[in-house]
Design a protein around this motif. Sequence first.
Motif, mmCIF file in Angstrom:
data_model
loop_
_atom_site.group_PDB
_atom_site.id
_atom_site.type_symbol
_atom_site.label_atom_id
_atom_site.label_comp_id
_atom_site.label_asym_id
_atom_site.label_seq_id
_atom_site.Cartn_x
_atom_site.Cartn_y
_atom_site.Cartn_z
ATOM 1 N N ASP A 199 0.774 -1.356 0.075
ATOM 2 C CA ASP A 199 -0.104 0.052 -0.096
ATOM 3 C C ASP A 199 0.833 1.422 0.172
ATOM 4 O O ASP A 199 0.559 2.132 -0.592
ATOM 5 N N ARG A 227 2.270 1.851 -3.372
ATOM 6 C CA ARG A 227 1.176 2.551 -4.285
ATOM 7 C C ARG A 227 1.389 4.166 -4.062
ATOM 8 O O ARG A 227 1.222 4.834 -4.993
ATOM 9 N N GLY A 260 -3.684 2.752 -9.150
ATOM 10 C CA GLY A 260 -4.359 2.058 -7.912
ATOM 11 C C GLY A 260 -5.590 1.185 -8.580
ATOM 12 O O GLY A 260 -6.300 0.985 -7.803
#
Length: 562
Positions: free
Chosen positions: A121, A124, A311
Amino acid sequence: MEQKNGNITPPHLASSDVGNRRHQIFPTLSEDQFDILMRYGERRHFAAGEVLFRQGDRHIAMYVIISGSIEIERGSALGATVIGTHGPGMFTGEMGSLAGRAAVATARVVADSELIVISEDSLRTLVISEAELSETIMRAYILRRVAYMSDQTGGVVLFGARDSQQTLILRHFLNRNGQPAAYFDTDADEEAQALMARFGVKPDDVPAVVTLNGEVLRRPTLRQLADGIGISSDGVDGRLFDVVVVGAGPAGLAAAVYAASEGLTVAVLDAKAPGGQAGASSKIENYFGFPTGVSGQALAGRGLSQARKFGAEVAVPFKVSSVNCDSLEYDIETDTGEKMRARSIVIASGARYRKPDLPGLERFEGRGVYYSASFMEANFCADEEVVIVGGGNSAGQAAVFLSQHAKHVHIVVRSGGLAASMSRYLIQRIEASPRITLHTHKQIVELRGGDRLESICWQSAGGEPREAPARHLFLFLGAEPSTAWLRDCVALDDKNFVLTGPDVPDEKWPLERPRHFLETSRPRIFAVGDVRSGSVKRVAAAVGEGSAAVSSLHQALASDFL
């Protein structure tokens, strides 16, 4: 930070074009870049011998080396190979890392090391927030994926037969999704029988795939194959998305890129592979910005990388089986049972080539009859006669491409020429090639052969059928929209293409507000690309519609959910 050059030079890269870009594939980061990375990860110490991740693991972190070294090993069912070592200033990962897909190699600590560990995460967030550093990481990740695709030693093992439609489907799926495979033809490869015995594969199991961990997939479906090799998505089931895009062709990927870059949660579902029909094109030369042309697969790969960078969850192979349009949030279900909800939908499911009404056609599919012209099919028809039916750009691109491999290419059209349906530059290529012949006012009326196609019968208008030897027939006939999954959800035209905007009958629109650009008869459901009624069947037009739909989509979401 200790500064020195890392050493990772896989043998297959040393003499290739990719090998000349090693400094971009395996860059050494600067002190300033390390300072940025520290904001997204944590410093940790690892002892020699520790495994950071194994080939096949999903949702792995990115590791950046402050000191010490990491050994990279890539394996297959046929064995494992150490392909190099990452030193200080280098980092792990490739494009699949951004999407939570299976790791393509195993990383093991060689010497006691201090690393920056950046979660999936956080990675990203990093590639969106840090423009300059993102460029370095994304370029490296993309080039590493290209290198991985070209390395047949690190992929799965596929046993199949040349004249098998299912084998061809699996080979296309692996190739289009960037998965290297060592292919063994059970009829031609001397090694095939010994390897089949080694893995316990029987003739009735073919086509069969041996995964990286040695599991044998016998006559797998595309979804079983994707699950087995770790490229299917595990991030869509049960979720609510701002927008679900059905179809990952140029229109669908463009919509995903623009929607995700503007902060919407996006899922893209496709039954086969990113790129759609365009993804199977050997070269597209009339797309803006690529004066020397670009292959459909390369263009799709760029779009996929962009979508994942921002994403978007691109899920392949996910075939939508139904959509419930009777609620404010739409319910979508796939043929394997996954369910998700969407505040809006972009229909980008495209169109497929029409199958002519020829007796026995399905019997010869994959056995001499094909609907795409990739390097795979080109190898089948090397130094042989080829027949192409169709007068559009796809047929023209296939003819020019196959003429470089086949003995001769024959184009068959029912009309009097190509000018009405094909770009001029392709017509000029065809006219200039001594290895391509155009046959006008003719049509195929019969296919003949035993286990595979051996000849065709064709005839001129009003003439008698004539038989001609032909072991390879490529069909590029018209377009049928992929709209069966929609059932009665949105209004369609008389050919089952989706109606949008002013073409939607007023009595089918349920709201007081006017319809937005590219909106269908259902609020917040849009249609783009080849599936839309009246669309221009060109890649550039599809990309334009995909991006334009997002602006309308924003307005619809704002008004309907206030």
